[in-house]
Every structure is written in C-alpha cells, then in structure tokens.
Design an enzyme around this catalytic site. Structure first.
Site, PDB file in Angstrom:
ATOM      1  CG  ASP A  32      -2.213   0.808   0.967  1.00  0.00           C
ATOM      2  OD1 ASP A  32      -3.286   0.182   0.890  1.00  0.00           O
ATOM      3  OD2 ASP A  32      -2.139   2.051   0.813  1.00  0.00           O
ATOM      4  CG  ASP A  54       2.659   5.559  -6.187  1.00  0.00           C
ATOM      5  OD1 ASP A  54       1.795   4.894  -6.802  1.00  0.00           O
ATOM      6  OD2 ASP A  54       2.798   6.781  -6.316  1.00  0.00           O
ATOM      7  CB  VAL A  55       0.260   0.343  -7.427  1.00  0.00           C
ATOM      8  CG1 VAL A  55       0.164  -0.724  -6.371  1.00  0.00           C
ATOM      9  CG2 VAL A  55      -0.857   1.344  -7.338  1.00  0.00           C
ATOM     10  CE1 TYR A 142     -12.826   3.244  -9.245  1.00  0.00           C
ATOM     11  CE2 TYR A 142     -15.036   2.851 -10.091  1.00  0.00           C
ATOM     12  CZ  TYR A 142     -13.998   2.514  -9.235  1.00  0.00           C
ATOM     13  OH  TYR A 142     -14.130   1.440  -8.391  1.00  0.00           O
ATOM     14  CE  LYS A 146     -11.539   0.138 -10.509  1.00  0.00           C
ATOM     15  NZ  LYS A 146     -10.531  -0.708  -9.841  1.00  0.00           N
ATOM     16  CB  THR A 181     -17.103   3.438   4.127  1.00  0.00           C
ATOM     17  OG1 THR A 181     -16.513   2.182   3.822  1.00  0.00           O
ATOM     18  CG2 THR A 181     -17.676   3.388   5.534  1.00  0.00           C
TER      19      THR A 181
END
Ligand SMILES: NC(=O)c1ccc[n+]([C@@H]2O[C@H](COP(=O)([O-])OP(=O)(O)OC[C@H]3O[C@@H](n4cnc5c(N)ncnc54)[C@H](O)[C@@H]3O)[C@@H](O)[C@H]2O)c1
Length: 245
Positions: A32, A54-55, A142, A146, A181
């Site tokens: 992460d 950092d990916v 996004y 995706k 959330t």
C-alpha cells in the site's frame, strides 16, 4: 507455502482479501502507498509482510516484489475514485486516476508475471468494477480505467497463458466498504441502493474476497481471461428498474 501479494491491502476490500488469504494459508504481501496501514495489517496476520509502495511507480513495485521474494498470486486491488463531470475534469487528475487504476495494474502484473514465468506459473486477479461495464454519472476517468482493466485482463490472459499464468478480474458492485463507506452513511442512499439489488442487500468486502480467492485457487485451474461480476445481480436489473403500469 504459496505467496499472495495484494495491492492496496491496507484498507477496505484489499484488507479483507489479505485476511481471507491469510486464513486460507497463504503467506501474504500487503502492499500500500500508506506504509503504516500496510505494516499494521501485515502484523495482524499469521504470515504477513508489509510493503510500502506506490503502485504507479514501476521501480517501487519492482523493489517490493523483490523484497517479497516470490509471488504465486497477485491481486491488483489498489484504486482511487475521482468524481465530477467530465466536462470540467482536470486532465492531470484524469491521468492520475488512469495511472493508479489501470497503468499500475500493468506495472504490478508485469513484475509478478516475470516471477511467475520463472516459477512455472501463477494467478493474477484484477479488481475492476461494475462501473467498467455500466458507466454511472460523474465517474468518467474511473469508468474508463475499469473498462481498461477488463480489456487488459483479457490481453494478459492471451499473452501469458503459455507461461502457466491465469489472469482474471472481479467486478464488484455496490460494496459497503472502503471508498464507498462515506457514501453509504446516508441511510436513504443505502436503502435505495440495497433495494435495487436482486439479492436485496449491499455487498460486503468478504463477498469480494471469497470470489478473489476462488479465481486465485486451483478450483479455477481452467478459468482465464474472465471477469466475474460480484454484484448481487444488480447489473442485470436495469430493465427491472423501469417504471411500469
Ligand atoms: N468499495 C466499492 O464499492 C467498490 C466497488 C467496485 C470496485 N471497487 C474497487 O475495489 C478496490 C478497493 O477499493 P476499496 O473500496 O477497498 O477502497 P479503499 O480506498 O479502502 O482501498 C484502496 C486502497 O488502495 C490504496 N492505494 C491508493 N492509491 C495507491 C497507490 N498509488 N499505490 C498503492 N496503494 C494505493 C489506498 O491506500 C487504499 O488502501 C479498488 O480497485 C476499487 O476501485 C470498490
């Protein structure tokens, strides 16, 4: 013992995947950008390794994979959401969303696939979204990312099958965890969304984790290039939502 690496494993769905993998007997690498969250989650596992990276940064990902030493399963889960109308979207922010949600999937998958090829095989599971199948308003970057994740999943499955690497995706629906959330704190939104789902409830992070572990496992030994939608049936319910006499 097989090693599973999950990106974005410090919170939400990634943390649930890390816990489920730990319970299933994997050694779990928790990567992460929030290093403290990755380390804390890893420490809570029976056999976890925290990896701050950092990916979207290929050097950081390569270093983290080298630290872990082996990757039998990679779960590309890290992601960010940016909302707002495309007409006003800052191109730099659009690129950031594509970098973290899509380019990073390629970066981590390439690093892991090189290990898997040398080891004789492996399994990659990419976390997409039903947004990549049905766009929703104000999620343009996004949605594009995706949809790209699902295309990249198919492409990698075609190129890497010869190395014994299976590549699949999971497309979660309305999940009451992680980045969603705050959205579901609104009781009205929550109940409207839940009632739109044929199974009558929002998803939980563990619903996604179980699907990921299935695709990662030998139970899916002849499954590759697929996106498994885990949404309680909601993407098939568009016509059911239409007003009728
Ligand atoms: N929660 C949902 O309703 C939902 C629905 C569909 C798909 N998803 C997808 O599930 C995945 C997990 O999302 P979540 O809901 O658990 O959200 P989350 O925000 O709790 O988790 C995302 C994780 O990725 C990490 N991350 C972000 N940028 C990073 C980077 N550059 N490098 C490394 N790590 C980074 C974050 O620190 C965080 O721990 C995402 O790919 C998301 O798009 C979530």
């Amino acid at each position: 013992m097989r090693t599973l690496l999950v990106t974005g494993g410090g919170s939400g769905i990634g943390a649930a995947i890390a816990r489920a993998a730990d319970d299933a007997g994997y050694r779990v690498g928790v990567m992460d950008v929030e290093t403290k969250a990755a380390d804390a989650l890893a420490e809570s596992l029976k056999n976890g390794v925290g990896l701050g990276a950092d990916v979207a940064d290929a050097d950081q990902v390569a270093a983290a994979v080298a630290d872990l030493g082996a990757v039998d399963v990679l779960v590309n889960n890290a992601g960010v959401l940016a909302t707002g109308p495309l007409i006003d979207h800052d191109p730099a922010d659009f690129r950031r969303v594509i970098d973290i949600n899509l380019t990073a999937v390629f970066i981590a998958a390439q690093a892991a696939a090189r290990c898997m090829r040398d080891a004789g095989g492996g399994s990659i599971v990419n976390i997409a979204s039903i947004n990549g199948i049905h766009p929703s308003p104000n999620c343009g970057a996004y949605t594009a990312a995706k949809a790209g994740v699902m295309g990249l999943t198919q492409q990698m499955s075609v190129e890497w099958g010869e190395f014994g690497i299976r590549v699949n995706a999971v497309a979660p629906g309305f999940v009451d965890a992680g980045m969603s959330t705050p959205f579901y704190q609104n009781a009205a939104v929550r109940s409207r969304r839940a009632s739109a789902v044929p199974l009558g409830r929002l998803g939980e992070a563990d619903d996604i984790a179980r699907a990921v572990l299935y695709l990662a496992s030998d139970a899916a030994s002849y499954v590759s290039g697929q996106t498994l939608t885990v949404d309680g049936g909601v993407i098939n319910s568009v016509l059911a939502q239409l007003p009728r006499d």
